[in-house]
Design a protein around this motif. Structure first.
Motif, PDB file in Angstrom:
ATOM      1  N   LEU A  48      58.301  22.928  21.948  1.00 52.01           N
ATOM      2  CA  LEU A  48      58.723  21.858  20.920  1.00 52.01           C
ATOM      3  C   LEU A  48      57.622  21.051  20.304  1.00 52.01           C
ATOM      4  CD1 LEU A  48      62.477  21.279  21.854  1.00 52.01           C
ATOM      5  CD2 LEU A  48      61.424  22.947  20.214  1.00 52.01           C
ATOM      6  N   GLY A  49      56.708  20.850  21.134  1.00 51.79           N
ATOM      7  CA  GLY A  49      55.470  19.717  20.944  1.00 51.79           C
ATOM      8  C   GLY A  49      55.733  18.494  21.853  1.00 51.79           C
ATOM      9  N   HIS A  50      54.659  17.782  21.774  1.00 53.82           N
ATOM     10  CA  HIS A  50      54.558  16.603  22.815  1.00 53.82           C
ATOM     11  C   HIS A  50      55.488  15.556  22.251  1.00 53.82           C
ATOM     12  CE1 HIS A  50      51.476  18.090  25.366  1.00 53.82           C
ATOM     13  NE2 HIS A  50      50.620  18.551  24.237  1.00 53.82           N
ATOM     14  N   TYR A  51      55.759  15.561  20.606  1.00 58.19           N
ATOM     15  CA  TYR A  51      56.489  14.470  20.291  1.00 58.19           C
ATOM     16  C   TYR A  51      58.111  14.614  20.835  1.00 58.19           C
ATOM     17  CZ  TYR A  51      59.703  11.945  17.177  1.00 58.19           C
ATOM     18  OH  TYR A  51      60.439  11.125  16.576  1.00 58.19           O
ATOM     19  N   ALA A  52      58.522  15.820  20.874  1.00 55.93           N
ATOM     20  CA  ALA A  52      59.944  16.189  21.519  1.00 55.93           C
ATOM     21  C   ALA A  52      60.064  15.914  23.016  1.00 55.93           C
ATOM     22  CB  ALA A  52      60.123  17.559  20.995  1.00 55.93           C
ATOM     23  N   GLY A  53      58.817  16.403  23.410  1.00 57.37           N
ATOM     24  CA  GLY A  53      58.550  16.139  25.089  1.00 57.37           C
ATOM     25  C   GLY A  53      58.661  14.478  25.421  1.00 57.37           C
TER      26      GLY A  53
END
Length: 708
Positions: free
Chosen positions: A327-332
């Motif tokens: 989902l990407g680092h933003y979602a993480g």
């Protein structure tokens, strides 16, 4: 509205009302015009103004020399010269003995006009430019220039006084003075505009004080410009306003060049200290602060009774890497914030939450009666995540693993307690359980894991990896239609290491990428060699890891490998897992690039991950592989039978092929045939075997069908 803004508005209103009041009662005030009294008051106010001007000079020039800036330096030099001119003006206007013979009242008023013009232009110049630090050399240069200008001005004034003694009494000089006085007023107002209007940013308190100084300078100039008969009351009020302006400027410059930088430095130091002991993303205290807190707890425990427990738990988000990668680092980052908020809201007075970095959190519990209470509380914390979390408008179920160390008992120092709790949580993840309390045997296993990881880093260069091949059989004809390449590791001391042991290590360390590339090259090269040997071509299936799949240049790498080997892409089947399709947009783009190469794509272990009919319908895939966990109990568990039947039926409707893994007996085979499953692999046909045995057992002897 801020307090300083209110003060500035009030100063403007009070100044305007004062000026209006004086003008309304101007006639009455003129009746009180007694020159002896007014001259004495004027001398006092003038000397106070000069004192404020000298204070501005001393503050910027003599004190805090280690914090020199252009603003301080220029203001100091400006008002160092202006206070000299103001002093001469004051003594000349009140006809002070000795001075009055050199400076007439008319000349004194011109001195004041020149002083105000210099201050207005100087302030306008200084505060319209960005303030920067300066060196001691710059200070000397400014001093020389200021001194030369003062000397030049005094010399010029003495020359005019001697050469043209009647100049300042001529009528046209009075008109000129009115124009110059008006220009001074406009310069002050321009200074206010320069400070107020640029940008939408909020003005600092010191700049608001300087604006108030300019307001009083403008008010004083208005009094000096007022035409009066006698000219004494307005001059006195003008000098009084100038004194207030000097004082405001003294305060403002100090705050701007000394106080505010000091507070900014203090705030920066506080921010640095905060970041040193807090996690920037979640705002939670960090590992360093946890170490301090546990040390404090241990020190206090040395004098307290030993009948109470303190538990340190470390929690780790399961499969966080998959979520972060998919989902990407933003979602993480969003997930970490949501987890920290959920745990923080649950914390009780005797509990503290800490961020350990990455996807780990520490939960410190004190004042517990026994171990059972600690474990019960740990279970309550994990139950918090039975409810899904919302990430990017989607709901996701997550779980946490928890490791626990107890004081006293599991460590005598803070570092030991933290390390042991960390060891316990990693053991919990390896064993697939929710909670583990530390036991000494775990430490030994952790050391072995570290050593194994170090050995894994050298396994490629030492040629310790090899491949096994397991055939895939077409159920309708029982022909060999493909094979799956499976990675194995022959450790020089430990012998054969289970893939379940070293594959997770390779994924966590990032070594899975070069290892996966080696598997791809080796399997494709072996397949090409069999084709060159004259065997009928079949497809080789190769597993891709999450890290491999997310490489932006994956398609280019595979194309380069196939081109170098000379293998047609139609004889390669790439297997991915459902978790790799969490980020559907990224997965779709990657799969599209892979399909453009001409390879086949299968979803491995289907039904055990993030199943979604939406991606099955839209993504460019060719086959579903039913996980062995469903196939192995298909004859004993009706639920598993229903799942296999549903997956097969769904695949037929979507025009996808179905391969069943883990087929071990004829009853399972018959069931799969009844469900019209296309292909199968498992121990019923063959265990994974080495290339030479695969060639002898299947390529030379078995009847061969067409490839995919």
């Amino acid at each position: 509205m801020r307090q300083e803004e209110k003060k500035t508005i009030q100063a403007a209103i009070i100044g305007a009302l004062l000026f209006l009041f004086i003008q309304i009662f101007h006639t009455s005030l003129n009746r009180l015009d007694n020159w002896d009294i007014i001259s004495a008051l004027y001398l006092i106010v003038g000397c106070c103004t000069v004192a404020f001007g000298f204070a501005i000079f001393a503050q910027g020039w003599l004190f805090f020399s280690s914090r020199l800036s252009k603003g301080r330096l220029y203001v100091a030099a400006l008002f160092g010269g202006i206070c000299i001119i103001d002093f001469l003006h004051t003594l000349g206007l009140v006809a002070f003995p000795l001075i009055s013979s050199f400076i007439t009242p008319e000349e004194s008023r011109w001195l004041l006009t020149f002083s105000r013009l210099s201050s207005g232009l100087g302030i306008l110049f200084i505060f319209s430019r960005e303030d920067k630090p300066v060196t001691v050399t710059d200070k000397r240069n400014v001093f020389r220039i200021a001194f030369m200008l003062i000397v030049l001005f005094i010399a010029l004034f003495v020359f005019i006084h001697s050469a043209v003694p009647e100049l300042f009494t001529k009528p046209w000089m009075s008109t000129l003075k009115q124009f110059v006085d008006l220009a001074v007023l406009f310069v002050y107002l321009a200074g206010v505009a320069v400070i107020v209007f640029p940008g939408d940013n909020e003005k600092s308190a010191s700049l608001l004080v300087i604006i108030r100084a300019l307001i009083f300078f403008s008010l004083g100039q208005a009094f000096f410009m007022t035409p009066i008969s006698g000219g004494n009351i307005d001059d006195l009020f003008g000098m009084l306003c100038s004194g207030i302006a000097y004082y405001q400027l003294l305060t403002g410059v100090y705050r701007l060049t000394i106080e505010e930088p000091f507070y900014e430095k203090q705030l920066a130091e506080e921010r640095i200290n905060y970041l040193a002991y807090h996690d920037d993303l979640t705002g939670l205290p960090n590992r360093r602060r946890l170490t301090q807190r546990v040390e404090e707890m241990i020190d206090a425990g040395e004098t307290d009774t030993k009948d109470q427990f303190s538990a340190l738990t470390i929690m780790n988000i399961n499969h966080f890497k998959n979520i972060n990668d998919s989902l990407g680092h933003y979602a993480g980052d969003l997930l970490l914030k949501l987890v920290s908020e959920r745990l923080s809201n649950e914390a009780r007075p005797s509990e503290e939450l800490y961020s350990m970095g990455a996807d780990e959190f520490a939960f410190l519990m004190t004042e517990r009666a026994n171990l059972g209470e600690c474990l019960a509380r740990a279970t309550e914390l994990l139950r918090l995540f039975e409810a899904p979390v919302n990430i990017e408008s989607g709901e996701y179920h997550i779980s946490l693993s928890l490791g626990m160390s107890i004081y006293p008992g599991d460590g005598e120092t803070a570092e030991h307690l933290i390390q042991n709790a960390d060891t316990a949580v990693h053991n919990a993840k390896e064993q697939g359980v929710e909670i583990r309390r530390y036991i000494p045997a775990m430490q030994m296993k952790a050391k072995e894991r570290l050593k194994l990881e170090n050995d894994l880093r050298r396994a490629l260069e030492r040629d310790e990896f090899y491949l096994l091949y397991q055939p895939k059989v077409q159920l309708e004809t029982e022909e060999i239609v493909g094979m799956e390449a499976l990675l194995r590791w022959n450790h020089p001391k430990r012998g054969i290491v289970s893939p379940n042991e070293f594959i997770p290590l390779a994924e966590d360390s990032g070594l899975i990428v070069p290892i996966g590339e080696w598997v791809l090259k080796t399997a494709c090269l072996q397949n090409k060699q069999w084709q060159l040997a004259g065997y009928q071509p079949i497809c080789v299936s190769i597993n891709l890891s999450m890290r491999q799949f997310l490489q932006p240049n994956l398609a280019g790498k595979i194309h380069s490998i196939l081109t170098d080997i000379g293998l047609d892409p139609c004889y390669v089947d790439l297997e991915i897992t459902e978790s790799m399709t969490l980020d559907k947009e990224t997965a779709f783009d990657q799969l599209k690039r892979l399909k453009e190469l001409g390879v086949f794509i299968s979803i491995d272990d289907f039904g055990t991950g993030y199943s979604s009919l939406h991606y099955l319908k839209n993504m460019p895939i060719d086959r579903l592989k039913i996980d062995r966990s469903f196939v192995s109990e298909v004859m004993e568990d009706s639920n598993n039978a229903a799942i296999v039947s549903t997956i097969t039926s769904m695949a037929h409707h979507l025009k996808l092929k179905v391969t069943a893994e883990g087929v071990e007996n004829k009853e399972q085979l018959q069931f799969l045939r009844e469900q019209h499953c296309h292909e199968a692999q498992g121990f019923l046909f063959s265990k994974p075997i080495q290339a030479a045995e695969f060639e002898t057992s299947f390529l030379k002897k078995a009847p061969l069908g067409a490839s995919l």
